[in-house]
Design an enzyme around this catalytic site. Structure first.
Site, mmCIF file in Angstrom:
data_model
loop_
_atom_site.group_PDB
_atom_site.id
_atom_site.type_symbol
_atom_site.label_atom_id
_atom_site.label_comp_id
_atom_site.label_asym_id
_atom_site.label_seq_id
_atom_site.Cartn_x
_atom_site.Cartn_y
_atom_site.Cartn_z
ATOM 1 N N SER A 99 -63.161 21.470 -3.220
ATOM 2 C CA SER A 99 -62.775 22.664 -3.964
ATOM 3 C C SER A 99 -63.947 23.166 -4.809
ATOM 4 O O SER A 99 -65.010 23.464 -4.273
ATOM 5 C CB SER A 99 -61.531 22.358 -4.805
ATOM 6 O OG SER A 99 -60.959 23.546 -5.306
ATOM 7 N N ASP A 129 -55.006 28.140 2.896
ATOM 8 C CA ASP A 129 -55.825 28.006 1.690
ATOM 9 C C ASP A 129 -56.403 29.362 1.297
ATOM 10 O O ASP A 129 -56.872 30.118 2.148
ATOM 11 C CB ASP A 129 -56.956 27.014 1.969
ATOM 12 C CG ASP A 129 -57.600 26.460 0.712
ATOM 13 O OD1 ASP A 129 -58.010 27.267 -0.148
ATOM 14 O OD2 ASP A 129 -57.699 25.230 0.590
ATOM 15 N N HIS A 179 -54.026 24.429 -0.088
ATOM 16 C CA HIS A 179 -55.151 23.889 -0.851
ATOM 17 C C HIS A 179 -54.796 22.553 -1.505
ATOM 18 O O HIS A 179 -53.822 22.439 -2.231
ATOM 19 C CB HIS A 179 -55.566 24.889 -1.932
ATOM 20 C CG HIS A 179 -56.845 24.540 -2.629
ATOM 21 N ND1 HIS A 179 -58.083 24.756 -2.051
ATOM 22 C CD2 HIS A 179 -57.087 23.982 -3.842
ATOM 23 C CE1 HIS A 179 -59.023 24.359 -2.889
ATOM 24 N NE2 HIS A 179 -58.461 23.876 -3.978
#
Length: 343
Positions: free
Chosen positions: A180, A276, A306
């Site tokens: 991320s 995502d 995500h």
């Protein structure tokens, strides 16, 4: 009159509830069946909650204080990093010296998180691949906007190279990875390393947060409804950059996806779910790397939102396979991270 107004208000409220239910149904229908947990089916339990201001950020930081446990048999030590913060080093008993190493950078939107939350992941990588793993701590925004956190991560990479002989690491076999926001920082660290001639053999980017211009997009086509939302993304980038996302961002390394010249960067693995929020920017970066002659292994997981792998990598087969694919790509690194001398 008041009765008719009350009735009209009731109709509007019912319509709003029905519309929200329809959106939830549409969102859940796109999620892979094995990821449709009870928490996702209960709207109030959808986690993490959006981070959109000081109060929600404070709550998110309290909720993210958890520490995972290293796997058995892996030694974990903490080291101070000159010019940075500190870092954890994970080493399995069977590691060959000198051997490969991975610099890992934790996620959290650049505004939450800490390396202790990734003890389990980093120690597992060290054990399974028999390489050294170094997990960096970095300063968080908004208290410390760019380039503070980025500088901490780059200082950790430089320390890893400088300390390579003492650590039993081959400096030509160092990879950089992250998840991320950590993936976005990793990509920027790799770019600066390339510019300064600091060797990096591989970049492992787990649904990386690469491009602040995603915050300027209005229609995300249903992506980002679970896990990391557009509102959280806008707030996080604003905290990190010290200003709202804009068309122009002249500062090098502030957002990896903005770099124009990608030639000469090391091979990459990029993994992302098709639900995502970062899916489009990740695919765009992969395509641009390939166009620049950089080998890219792109893994797109259907029905994955995500961060789903962090919650379900031990219980859901698709998430186990997704994580294993990431490790397999690292093991296949052309520089031979997991084998002596790349042989």
């Amino acid at each position: 009159m008041s009765t008719s107004r009350g009735a009209a208000a009731g109709v509007l409220a019912a319509a709003a509830v029905a519309a929200a239910a329809a959106r939830r149904h549409h969102t859940l229908s796109a999620v892979a069946p094995d990821l449709r947990t009870p928490a996702l089916r209960t709207p109030a339990l959808w986690l993490p909650r959006p981070i959109i201001g000081k109060l929600s950020l404070a709550l998110a930081r309290r909720l993210s204080r958890h520490t995972t446990q290293p796997v058995t048999g892996v030694a974990v030590t903490r080291h101070d990093v000159p010019g940075g913060r500190d870092a954890y080093v994970y080493e399995s008993p069977g590691r060959r010296r000198p051997g490969g190493a991975l610099l890992w950078i934790h996620g959290g939107g650049t505004i939450v998180g800490h390396p202790e939350s990734d003890h389990e992941l980093c120690s597992r990588i060290a054990r399974d691949l028999r390489i050294m793993v170094v997990s960096a701590r970095y300063r968080l925004a908004p208290e410390h906007p760019f380039p503070a956190g980025f500088d901490d991560c780059f200082a950790t990479l430089r320390w890893l190279h400088d300390a390579a002989p003492a650590l039993g690491v081959d400096g030509a076999r160092v990879a950089v990875g992250g998840a991320s926001a950590g993936g976005g920082l990793a990509a920027s660290v790799v770019q600066k390393a390339h510019d300064q001639g600091l060797p990096v053999a591989f970049q492992m980017l787990l649904y990386p947060m690469l491009d602040d211009r995603t915050a300027l997009v209005r229609d995300h086509r249903g992506r980002g409804r679970i896990g990391w939302t557009p509102r959280s993304n806008t707030y996080a980038w604003t905290c990190y950059l010290g200003c709202g996302p804009r068309v122009a961002e002249p500062r090098p390394y502030a957002a990896a996806g903005r770099r124009e010249d990608l030639r000469g960067l090391p091979p990459a693995w990029i993994g992302v779910g098709d639900l995502d929020l970062f899916h489009p920017e990740n695919l765009r970066y992969a395509e641009r790397l390939r166009a620049a002659g950089v080998p890219v292994d792109l893994a797109v997981e259907p029905g994955m939102y995500h961060g789903a792998d962090f919650d379900h990598h031990t219980t859901v087969p698709s998430m186990r396979a997704f994580r294993q694919g990431m490790l397999d790509a690292l093991a296949r690194c052309p520089a031979g991270l997991t084998t002596p001398g790349g042989e």
